[in-house]
Every structure is written in C-alpha cells, then in structure tokens.
Enzyme design. Structure first.
Site, PDB file in Angstrom:
ATOM      1  CG  ASP A 322      -1.976   1.400   1.427  1.00 18.78           C
ATOM      2  OD1 ASP A 322      -2.613   1.011   0.507  1.00 18.78           O
ATOM      3  OD2 ASP A 322      -1.489   1.834   2.503  1.00 18.78           O
ATOM      4  CD  GLU A 375      -2.477   2.349  -3.444  1.00 19.50           C
ATOM      5  OE1 GLU A 375      -3.041   3.624  -3.956  1.00 19.50           O
ATOM      6  OE2 GLU A 375      -2.357   2.699  -2.293  1.00 19.50           O
TER       7      GLU A 375
END
Length: 642
Positions: A322, A375
């Site tokens: 993330d 991401e």
C-alpha cells in the site's frame, strides 16, 4: 484461551533463542525471519516448559514482562540486555498458551515509562483491548495441491481476476450485524468467488489494527491477523479453505506508515525507534501517522520479516504493498520547507527505494511462485521491472491512472462523451510500460465518492447498462483485473466498513443481471486465451479504430501468443443503437458473437447480431475483411472468428 494461574517464578536468563549470528543479521538489517526468535515463543528448557520473551529496545534502562500471570506487576519478571544488540530477553517457566502480556519499558530517556504490545506478537487481544497473547502457529495445512501448482496460476500469462474484500463488511450475521468469523466466512466466500469465476481474493489488511475505521491500513500487529474474527489458526483455515477451492489469496501489506497508539510501535523505547525522529521525515501529514525509518537496519529486518512471515506461515499467494508513492517521495503531500532532500538534493527517498528493491528481490528468491503488487499512483518508472535493470522489482503495478480516467469518462453524460474520448484511449500510450492490474478498488467507493453504479449517468436502466459496459471495457483492455466487493452487483450505497453488503438487492432483476454479466465476463476472461495470455505484451493488442469520437465507438482486437485465437471487442458508449456499423477484421469466415452486454439475461434490451456475422472481402481499417454489426445501446460486443 487458557486461564493463567498467577506465577511468582522469576524469569531465567540462562537460555536464549538468539544466536550470535541472529544478532549480527538483525543489527545488519538482513535477518528476514527474525520473528522466529524475537517476541514470545513457547519452548522447553531442560525439561521445563515455558515461554521465551525477547524485545528490541536499545534505549531501555529496564524491561519487564507484565501480564495476567503476574497481576500486571511491572517488577516481577525482568528481562536482561543482550550485549550491545539492543535486545532484552528472558525465559519464564510454566508460562504457556493464552497468557496475556506486554513489555513494560523503563527508558533512559527522560524517565519515560510505557507498556507496549509485542511488535512480533502472533496474536493480540480483541480491540479495544491491547495486550499480546502467547500463542503458537501450529496448523495442519490441506492445500498441498494448490501450493505445488500455484506458480502457473500467477504467471504473467495466466488469467488473474481479483475480488477485493474487506472481511468485516462483506457479509455479516443479520441478526446482530456482527462480522462473521474467519471460519464462518470461509465456505460462503469460497462458494461465491468460485461461482463468480474470480481467480483470487485480495483482503484489505487483516493485520491487527486498533481503529476499525482504518480498514487495517493503520497496522500495529505486523505478525498477527486481527483477533476480531478469530485466532491465527482460524485465519489459516480461511486461507487453506480458499486454496482447496482453487482460489488464490493476496494480502494488503502496509510497510509505509503506522499509527501513534500508545501500545504500538511509536516512540517505542523512549526514542523514535521505528520512525524517523524529524517530523519532516517521520510523520505523515495526511494520515497523522508515523513513517518507518528505512535507513535503520533493524527496521528493515522487522519489515522484511513481516513480509516473509505472511508468505511462510499463512501461505499467502501475494502481497499488495500500500501507498508506495508515499514511500518513494520525500516531499509526498508536503509543502516547500516541510521535507528534507536526499544526499543528492533530490526528492527521492533513497532508503525506501533500496528497501523496496530488497523486499522484492528476497520475496521472489524465497517464493518464486507468488506475486507482489504495487499501489503506486505516480509515473515512477519501472515499478514492475526487475531491480537488476533499475526497477523496483514488483510483479505488478496498479494502473491508478486508468481507474481515474475511465471513471471520469463514464461520469459524463453520453451526449458529452465525444469531447472526452481521449480519456479512454490515452492509456495505450503507456499500457505496456509496466505489468498492470486494472483496479476498480475500494478507494473509489468511499469518502463521499459514492458507489460505482452511483457514478453512472442516466436513469436506472442506463446506469446499469453503463456499468456493464465499463466492466466489459475493463476486461477487453490488456492487464489483470481487480474489482471491489459490491460493485459486481451494483450496490447503490457507498461502502461502509461497519455494515454488510446489501445482498437483498439481488432480488431485483437489474442487480441480478449485472451480477450474471460479471460471472460471464470472468468465465470468458479465464477461458479465452486471447483475453489474458498477452495481458502484459503489445503483441496481444491492436486497435481497430480508436478515433471514432463522433460516434463514441471504440473497436479493438485481442490475440493469443500463437495467433490462433482472435477476439474482436467493440463498444458503443452512447444510448443510440447503431445498425450497419462496419469495422475491419483480419480474417474471413463467421465471427460468432460470444458476449453481448445488452443481452436480456443481463438486464439489457436484447439488441444484437443474431449470434454473429459473416466477414466480407471489403478492406477497412487496414485489414482485408470487414463485418457489419448492429451495436447495442450503451453496449459491448465480443466476437470470435470461427
């Protein structure tokens, strides 16, 4: 959990799990399984069972283990310092599974005293309680068949269609609106994912987190699945069950930042141990969280061990990292004067870059049959290229630009779409610079952004037709696929983490039709080589006509490697049916209509081509043959030469 009897037996210091080599590697930043030594481990020492404790706290003056077994007495069980390693350790006889514990740290710094949960704890109390729990990771896995074959399921040539899931809100017990346990959700989720023909699930972070509203993205337990849904073995059961049903499991992992909760990693031993001490480097202004100090060797050992832990112990098939952009840029979300340049005067975080490259190198070395996903929301080059050629080494990168541009296009009323045609076509200028996943993720259905169906213009019929068209365009584009739960059946309500999905909507024909369309798309994506085999290679894609902005129509070809299969996909982004629409095709014969998003079974109007069309020897679009088609309103057609 077992109920612990009080113990007054003092800690022993004549035993250690840590060898000199362990200490050297940990302090050097290259111990990638230090969780096997630090934390709490049940062992037998000279025939005496108990638990060995160890914790990294170099600025501590004293460290004691406190817990329900000693009445939380912060003087009862002292740990001893292990030389200059910064590690404190000790063995408490008779202490076993289920004991609650924390580390009481008395720091050299300003008389700072604090009770901390175990950074390496395998299990923690159910929030809002914050103690760690002595636990083992014993489990008899039944997923051998999956594990031996999963490499082919994760290759760049394989169909990868990911269902993104927040465990606590996918489905809840209706009688009291409580989340299902890991074991209760396993058969339900597996049956649904199988029926919908997704290949993988991706869980929003299941690592322990104190604030439920963070969805797991503010992690405190980097080695523990959240106890909200059960014990570690219960989560193992969930992964095992999914594997046995042929479903891969990807875990979101957050090595970018962590929260400031008192029992967590922040200011751990009276110093900024895990985070940078300077707020211009160590504090995230958007999330009010702390940023890991990737330049500190022991922090790298901690994070690398966390990554390996989920792959080793929980059989995860991939890690989605993330907020990579926040790691890469020193000035991420900061104004001038609020950040510190690197040693060359630049904005790149050299230590984070080195960490990410090392992370990917080691993951693929130890587990060549898994994948890592970034991401990453900027144009940073070579995110999914090997580190030995200068890349970051990820297997895949989320194409956030595609998600943003495509949703922006679809939000326009069809009468205006002719003026925004480039939002659909721009992607293919960079479409093969990375190994992309096309996401329609949770990011786009929270914080007032509304649901996917809610973003679509028009009346209800047009909204559903638009969403079927969006999914079709997604599946025709090169790249692997990801869809957040609820989007597949057109949930109207914006996603909320404290409620289950609105499954009752499936009683309505338009919602059920959309769900059946998603089932069908996933099945075709898996079965048609042309739609997945060359997802990351230019040879698998051709525009036929990407310039008909006046009609808002796009046509393209997808091909397999052997060029024995060719799929024609054509999209009408207006609610006007178009008859006699002619496009060039590469071969003669009958082109069978294999998918039509406007079919009545999906909630459409039933406009189509009666099963297919014959190609005529009329050259068009640089191809020797062409077909005349009836394009359904707000519809997508997939045709295959036979």
């Amino acid at each position: 959990m077992d109920t612990m009897m009080p113990t007054t037996t003092p800690a022993r210091h004549d035993f250690s799990l840590l060898t000199d080599q362990d200490l050297y590697l940990f302090n050097e930043g290259s111990h990638y399984r230090v969780h096997e030594k630090l934390g709490a481990h049940m062992v037998d020492v000279g025939g005496e069972p108990g638990t060995a404790f160890s914790v990294w706290a170099p600025a501590a003056r004293e460290v004691h283990v406190i817990g329900d077994f000693n009445g939380w007495n912060n003087q009862a069980h002292a740990l001893h310092s292990r030389g200059s390693s910064g590690i404190w350790e000790g063995f408490i006889p008779g202490l076993g599974k289920g004991a609650l514990y924390k580390f009481h740290i008395d720091s050299h710094q300003h008389g700072y005293r604090i009770d901390k949960a175990d950074p390496f704890g395998f299990y923690h109390e159910k929030p809002p309680r914050t103690a760690s729990v002595v636990w083992d990771l014993g489990y008899e896995w039944g997923d051998r068949e999956w594990m031996t074959k999963r490499r082919e399921r994760h290759s760049l040539q394989a169909p990868i269609a990911i269902y993104e899931v927040h465990l606590g809100s996918w489905m809840r017990a209706p009688e009291h609106n409580q989340p299902l346990s890991y074991r209760d959700i396993a058969p339900r989720l597996a049956e649904y994912v199988q029926r919908m023909n997704f290949t993988h699930v991706e869980f929003l972070p299941i690592m322990e987190h104190p604030f439920y509203g963070s969805w797991g993205y503010q992690t405190t337990g980097y080695f523990a699945p959240t106890s909200r849904y059960g014990a570690p073995q219960d989560f193992m059961y969930l992964v095992d069950y999914l594997h046995q049903q042929g479903i891969g499991v990807i875990l979101d992992w957050v090595p970018s930042h962590f929260p400031s909760d008192a029992h967590g990693l922040a200011y751990f031993d009276g110093t900024h141990l895990f985070e940078h001490s300077d707020s211009r480097q160590g504090f995230h202004p958007d999330w009010k969280t702390h940023i890991f100090n990737y330049g500190r060797n022991e922090v790298r050992s901690f994070l690398m061990s966390s990554a390996m832990f989920w792959l080793d112990k929980y059989h995860a098939d991939g890690l989605r990292v993330d907020a990579v952009a926040s790691m890469l840029y020193l000035d991420y979300s900061r104004k001038e004067g609020e950040w510190i340049p690197n040693k060359y005067g630049g904005r790149e975080n050299l230590e984070a870059i080195d960490f990410l490259r090392r992370f990917n190198t080691e993951v693929y070395k130890e587990h060549p049959d898994v994948q890592t996903f970034a991401e990453e929301s900027t144009s940073w080059p070579m995110v999914s290229r090997p580190s030995y050629v200068g890349g970051l080494g990820f297997g895949f990168k989320w194409d956030m630009g595609w998600m943003h541009d495509t949703l922006q296009y679809f939000s326009h009323d069809p009468i205006h779409r002719a003026y925004h045609h480039n939002l659909l076509t721009f992607r293919m200028l960079y479409g093969f610079t990375e190994n992309f996943v096309l996401p329609l993720s949770h990011d786009e259905v929270v914080h007032g952004k509304g649901s996917l169906i809610g973003k679509m213009p028009g009346d209800d019929w047009q909204k559903f037709a638009n969403l079927r068209l969006l999914f079709a365009y997604m599946y025709a584009q090169p790249g692997k696929k990801l869809l957040f739960m609820g989007g597949e059946f057109g949930q109207w309500r914006e996603w909320a983490h404290d409620r289950g999905l609105d499954w009752n909507l499936l009683d309505r024909p338009l919602h059920r039709g959309l769900q059946v369309w998603m089932e069908t798309l996933n099945r075709s994506y898996r079965n048609e080589q042309a739609l997945h085999e060359l997802d990351t290679e230019p040879a698998g894609f051709e525009w036929i006509d990407c310039n008909d902005s006046a009609a808002s129509v796009i046509s393209l070809l997808r091909k397999n490697r052997a060029k024995t299969e060719v799929v024609l996909a054509i999209f009408n982004f207006t609610p006007v049916p178009r008859t006699g629409y002619q496009v060039g095709v590469p071969s003669a014969g009958f082109w069978r209509e294999v998918l039509n998003s406007d079919a009545k079974e999906y909630g459409g109007s039933g406009v189509g081509n009666m099963g297919g069309v014959h190609a005529e020897p009329i050259p068009l679009h640089g191809r020797p043959y062409s077909v005349k088609l009836t394009l359904p309103p707000l519809g997508a057609l997939f045709l295959k030469a036979s």
